[in-house]
Design an enzyme around this catalytic site. Structure first.
Site, PDB file in Angstrom:
ATOM      1  N   TRP A   1       0.889  -1.243  -0.021  1.00 49.51           N
ATOM      2  CA  TRP A   1       0.006   0.099   0.089  1.00 49.51           C
ATOM      3  C   TRP A   1       0.818   1.240  -0.196  1.00 49.51           C
ATOM      4  O   TRP A   1       0.409   2.255  -0.229  1.00 49.51           O
ATOM      5  CB  TRP A   1      -0.849  -0.052   1.055  1.00 49.51           C
ATOM      6  CG  TRP A   1      -0.315   0.034   2.515  1.00 49.51           C
ATOM      7  CD1 TRP A   1       0.659  -0.894   3.135  1.00 49.51           C
ATOM      8  CD2 TRP A   1      -0.544   1.331   3.377  1.00 49.51           C
ATOM      9  NE1 TRP A   1       0.626  -0.323   4.470  1.00 49.51           N
ATOM     10  CE2 TRP A   1       0.113   0.695   4.795  1.00 49.51           C
ATOM     11  CE3 TRP A   1      -1.285   2.472   3.444  1.00 49.51           C
ATOM     12  CZ2 TRP A   1       0.296   1.932   5.893  1.00 49.51           C
ATOM     13  CZ3 TRP A   1      -1.213   2.979   4.521  1.00 49.51           C
ATOM     14  CH2 TRP A   1      -0.358   2.794   5.571  1.00 49.51           C
TER      15      TRP A   1
ATOM     16  N   GLU B   1       1.770  -1.729  13.006  1.00 49.31           N
ATOM     17  CA  GLU B   1       1.889  -3.333  13.027  1.00 49.31           C
ATOM     18  C   GLU B   1       2.419  -3.677  14.365  1.00 49.31           C
ATOM     19  O   GLU B   1       2.476  -4.827  14.570  1.00 49.31           O
ATOM     20  CB  GLU B   1       2.586  -3.859  11.724  1.00 49.31           C
ATOM     21  CG  GLU B   1       2.015  -3.730  10.295  1.00 49.31           C
ATOM     22  CD  GLU B   1       2.921  -3.678   9.234  1.00 49.31           C
ATOM     23  OE1 GLU B   1       4.127  -3.742   9.490  1.00 49.31           O
ATOM     24  OE2 GLU B   1       2.499  -4.381   8.232  1.00 49.31           O
TER      25      GLU B   1
END
Lengths: 768, 768
Positions: free
Chosen positions: B359, B490
């Protein structure tokens, strides 16, 4: 589910008719074990169809390199594997030069296999027609000796039915084996020597990396119509194999027999330089006894086990067969003779689940061994963890804990963690709780407190320290929380405040505190030693207490239930009954993220807590939680139905209790989870035992008193079991309307039956 | 951090002095690329020290088998890998029979390397004394041609300084290469042929599984003091290698030179049977031009790129070097010529991160390419996803979504998912949002709506459908929730209601609905075509709307901030300043569970949302959230500092903005993350560009109008950049107190400067 090819029989597992589709399943179901070695029910002769070869030596493992997608700090470098051991059972047979291979015969008739659980042997018989039109009858029997646990014995009879024939036997040893679960056909064994002397052969090899030395050996003998033949043989040896070939001209109707003894000696039990001589000694001993005498001893040994461990069920042969199947395999797997061993989830029936020891032992297996064996067996299982305490402390240090906090491994062979998924290894920390609970449970059941000041308290301190450090104070909640865990329900990962985990964490600290006080009071020299060793101060204890006293538990006011974890009620609350059948089992049909988002529960989680700590909750509370959670539970863990069966029985939902009982007891026989080929679910078999004794029998310990509340499912006439309670044996025979109690012991015992005190005296039947 | 061995220079990356410890770092930093191929700055001659060989052909990848601990349903079977391609740069050198090897010389002096970013070449020079006491001067230069992007060129000069010497050159091609990141030394190439003709050599090979055919080729020439030598050579060819050896007697002080052209032709661009002839054609073409002419063309090509893309910074050479380093590598990686390609996180500088497209492209790279290239380049990046829409729908179906819902892959080479960790692949679904945002951003910046009815809307529909299905209604909250996700941060996995994810999900649906309406109004034939193809009904749209209108966002009343996810405030809220330096970076020092439980944030998460949707929030809101979240942010993702730099500048925190700018722009040069050896962080380099243009330049599009709010960090005198805005070029030169605007175009343009309208006319300097 339900292969439905196993014949109902109260004492045996019987397969009739040859079906290649069943070969691997039956190999699991009819596995043999004697606590020291194991053998899947592979055919002795070559079989070219689908088969899963498996021979296992207890305690011999291999540390395979951990393979993961992206490495995360804290992963163990190695992942222990149950190792496929050299094949000692092999006997190739040729008939007029054509190999006997059940996958290739023109016809196979009257095929029958029987695993005789009462006596501990496996037999096979069939009539086969080969492509050369020779028709033979074959009958085999084998067992792994409980008495002399380094050997097994096989007799292999062949009778030509329609013609004379040359029948050659090639018994062999084969070290050229790999693991099925090895992704890369890696070899795990280095062969050191291949030898033979007279009718004996030996392969000495060692495992790579772990350097376990094992001698695989055999001794063979041929006889005709029962008379031993003295004859020449051809010896073929290769780098990792050795075979003897005996050539025999056999007249039509005569029976030629190969008797083979074989097995393993390993440096776990002997000097590594003496493995061949030890093997020789054992082979000499058993061949002197002979197959029949050894088998007779086998019968006696199993009779002794059954005398104590048997459970009878009247009026329901499927249920009877189920429970005996479970008790049989538990005893094949672990007998408590070797304190270095434990109970692997697949025992000696397959390779899956790598390591040998899970929290299954403490949560499910200990009650069975406590009640059906000498209490030292259970104690030995507790000591297993005590011996691993230092490694558990190291393991916790790797994850950032300090000051002697201990995190026992999720899976282990030798005390080191050998699982490698972060959401399990790092997060499924509730396992620590079960290990503490087992200490409590052992004392509760046996009344033996001595283990605690001697060893148990040190384990409890390490565990309490872990929980205190693992919890953190939430300013938002003004309570202690435990973030980022995976509970018993592994269909949730990395959740916050899993109720079960928080509850058992609090309990562990409370229990450790209470134990420290008692040991201080009653065992002052142990107390001084332990405090000194653990460097434990009173101020540390008050830190523990702060966490235990102010632990947060997620709760829903509206439903009046504890929540499995924070946020559980945000899920789409669809029940299992809303789930189309074609989408089950969800672990095979759904993607992982979908499972995680769903409310579906793999196995008892909050209800597991209600099981462990039953007396902390009222029956109404249990009922409310059972009503809320069971409808979301898919029971895709073998460890789920047993707990639910016990609780359903307690709630007088006998139909449900019975259905759960069948599911746990016949899980493998009926292959509910479509995976019996891979091996049996050994640890859940102890749960099956609990579902009868604690479920239908209602056995509990209430303030040091043995208590029963027998309830009989409609489908049964009655059931019976025996309990070793504090060195006296109580036999319970429940029938509709009445229960008989019998005591084998030397002193009167007051028990509770449905809450009423009943005095039972040695050798005096009491009926209630 | 900070190796500190790179010399400050405004146009070049310069290393002086030979240090074996820097070899791998410099190999990354001085990597060359031309959008079609790439080459780490490996030495041409054999080097026996630590090195990371890397040659890459754009678009040639390998699907390695996914390896995970325990398989979970939905995992992609294959994990695409950037492939190490055959080595074409190799030139072994022996001097009087002794191999020139910098790891083994007696002495290496005056070692200097320069990556000249202005002109696009890499040079190296040094004086070495060998064990045979011959002292030589070596000078090399190489580049990968931007013009003829299937070749590179090398000149390699050797001058013996203290004696006559026999100097042999062995230029070679080598297909015997593996990937560094291959765990098992697997080979990924099958060699099909090894040929040579005159001074040219060719190896044709194909990748296993993916069957990309590649011809690796070279043409060589030796000259003495500039005069080409005609001489015999020795040819050595092996199964996967070919070398020419030229033997030369060289007098002291004379210079012997090897010129080598080489590179790749592949069946991505040519018929696979014509690869050798195409390679020959190209080699003939470049050798006719000669090294110097090709280099002159290289200078011109880079001059053209720099004319548009350069950013100048006055008064701060480290900052100047940093931004040019970033712009240079972005242009080496992707030039927008091939719509099948995308921008890999490590470009052509290393293997890590396997797949090519994350992304990152939509979130960070598109603004750079949109503003510094023709708008077709950005459009081509959008079309890349359009071409993968069908595979995104398939991917979503694998996870249980239906009805055309699309989940674009987390990592891909060809549209298929090729990442294999459940918490990323299955859960880091916010990526879908960035893909929709890029469509919006493209239209906002370029004013070109035509892409949307043509292609973009279909992508938006697939994405909106995904979000509608992925959310579920929480009875408890009476709102829609999104459970079980991993946000941009993350360092959290499987959380519920990640604010960023929920916010972009709602925005995607709203934007899709609004776009459908506009397309219906203005592009009715496209509308009919798309509705028909997508089988979209009005009732479905109202289901979408219900989700978007009633989405839940976690919020804390007390602090008046949105929460990164449910339960964030239960964490122990210790800030990064509480973290001892020795424990950082936490991704190297802490276990994964500890990271997950901590409040530490890897990269902008809520703040990423505030960046994308800046005009949805007031500056006060931004400030509040920045104040709350930045102190928890460890910026261990390369994508973090740029966003924070932009927001700090907006909040007039210029010192912080400057510090973040240095961190993003010199991330690799100063090796903040201790990993530059593995390759450069290409995609975050576009973030560096944003931090100047959008951060210090304050560039925004406000209601179709280009707007600036220039702010200059104290350390700088000024800075300048150019923007291609709707096919007119605006040059912005900011100085303290004033900013100059210049327009290269053909029509007046009204812009906003600090909120005030300013009219700029072609070729007319305006100062504000």
């Amino acid at each position: 589910m339900n292969n439905n090819y196993i014949q109902p029989d109260s004492w045996s597992i019987i397969e009739e008719g040859f079906d290649a589709k069943h070969v691997k399943s039956t190999e699991s179901l009819m596995s043999l074990g004697n606590g020291a070695m194991g053998q899947r029910a592979n055919f002795e002769e070559h079989y070219s169809g689908e088969t899963f070869q498996g021979s296992y030596v207890a305690g011999v493992y291999y540390p395979d390199k951990t393979r993961v997608g992206w490495w995360k700090n804290g992963y163990p470098e190695y992942f222990a594997k149950v190792l496929n051991a050299p094949n000692w059972i092999g006997i190739n047979v040729t008939i007029n030069g054509e190999a006997l291979d059940l996958a290739k015969c023109i016809k196979v008739e009257n095929f029958r296999r029987e695993l005789n659980m009462k006596e501990g042997w496996l037999s096979r018989s069939f009539m086969a027609t080969l492509h050369n039109f020779i028709e033979v009858k074959v009958e085999t029997k084998r067992f792994l000796s409980l008495d002399i646990d380094e050997v097994g014995a096989i007799v292999y009879h062949v009778t030509p039915l329609n013609n004379d024939a040359q029948i050659d036997f090639s018994p062999y040893l084969d070290n050229g084996i790999t693991n099925e679960d090895s992704n890369w056909d890696d070899k795990f064994w280095d062969v050191l020597s291949v030898n033979h002397e007279d009718e004996q052969a030996f392969i000495v090899s060692k495992t790579m990396k772990t350097h376990f030395y094992v001698c695989t050996s055999m001794q063979t003998q041929v006889s005709l119509n029962g008379t031993i033949l003295k004859q020449d043989k051809i010896v073929n040896d290769a780098i990792d194999k050795i075979a003897f070939t005996y050539q025999n001209q056999v007249s039509k109707g005569d029976t030629i027999t190969l008797t083979k003894f074989g097995g393993y000696t390993s440096d776990r039990n002997h000097d590594k330089n003496a493995l061949v001589s030890e093997a020789k000694k054992t082979l000499n001993q058993v061949s002197e006894l002979g197959f029949d005498t050894l088998l007779e001893k086998q019968r006696q040994a199993w009779a002794k086990i059954w005398d104590m461990a048997d459970i009878t069920i009247e009026g329901d042969v499927a249920a009877q067969q189920g429970i005996r199947f479970n008790i049989f395999h538990l005893n094949q797997t672990y007998l408590g003779k070797d304190a270095r061993l434990n109970i692997g989830p697949k025992g000696f029936t397959g390779e899956k689940y790598g390591g040998s020891t899970y929290w299954d032992t403490e949560a499910y297996c200990i009650p069975f061994y406590m009640a059906t064996k000498d209490q030292n067996v259970a104690k030995s299982l507790l000591e297993y963890r005590y011996h691993h305490l230092e490694k558990a402390i190291e393991n916790a240090e790797k994850l950032g804990f300090t000051n002697g906090a201990a995190l026992f491994p999720m899976v282990t062979m030798n005390g080191e963690e050998c699982h490698n998924e972060w959401e399990i290894t790092f997060e499924e920390i509730h396992r620590n709780g079960a290990i503490a609970f087992a200490i409590f449970n052992y004392h509760r059941f046996t009344g033996d407190y001595s283990y605690i000041p001697q060893k148990g308290l040190e384990v409890l301190i390490g565990i309490a320290r872990f929980w205190q450090q693992r919890a953190n104070f939430s300013e938002a909640k003004q309570q202690y929380v435990i973030l980022g865990v995976t509970g018993p329900n592994e269909y949730e990962n990395n959740v916050n405040n899993n109720w079960y985990t928080n509850y058992i964490a609090k309990w562990c600290i409370d229990y450790a505190l209470e134990t420290i006080e008692r040991v201080e009071r009653e065992y002052s020299s142990d107390f001084t030693r332990i405090m000194h060793k653990a460097k434990l101060s009173k101020s540390e204890l008050s830190e523990w207490k702060a966490v235990a006293d102010n632990m947060y538990f997620p709760f829903d006011e509206e439903r009046n239930v504890y929540l499995q974890q924070d946020g559980f009620l945000d899920k789409e609350l669809i029940t299992v009954s809303d789930l189309p059948k074609r989408e089950r089992p969800i672990n095979q049909k759904w993607s992982w993220d979908r499972i995680l988002r769903s409310p579906y529960i793999k196995q008892a989680d909050i209800l597991q807590g209600f099981y462990f700590f039953e007396d902390h909750f009222s029956t109404e509370e249990l009922e409310r939680h059972f009503n809320f959670y069971e409808p979301f539970t898919v029971h895709e863990s073998s460890l789920s139905p047993c707990v639910h069966s016990i609780q359903a029985a307690k709630l007088n939902r006998m139909d449900q209790a019975y259905a759960f009982y069948l599911r746990t007891s016949r899980l493998d026989l009926d292959d509910y989870n479509h995976e019996v080929e891979e091996g049996l679910h050994i640890t859940s078999m102890a749960g099956t035992w609990m579902s009868i004794v604690e479920g239908f029998g209602g056995m509990r310990i209430v303030n040091d008193t043995l208590s029963f509340e027998p309830k009989i499912p409609e489908q049964w006439e009655g059931f019976s079991f025996k309990i070793n309670f504090r060195n006296q044996i109580i036999k319970v025979k429940a029938h509709k309307g009445q229960t008989h109690f019998e005591l084998e012991g030397n002193q009167d015992l007051e028990i509770l039956v449905h809450g009423n005190k009943v005095m039972i005296s040695p050798n005096n039947l009491v009926t209630v």
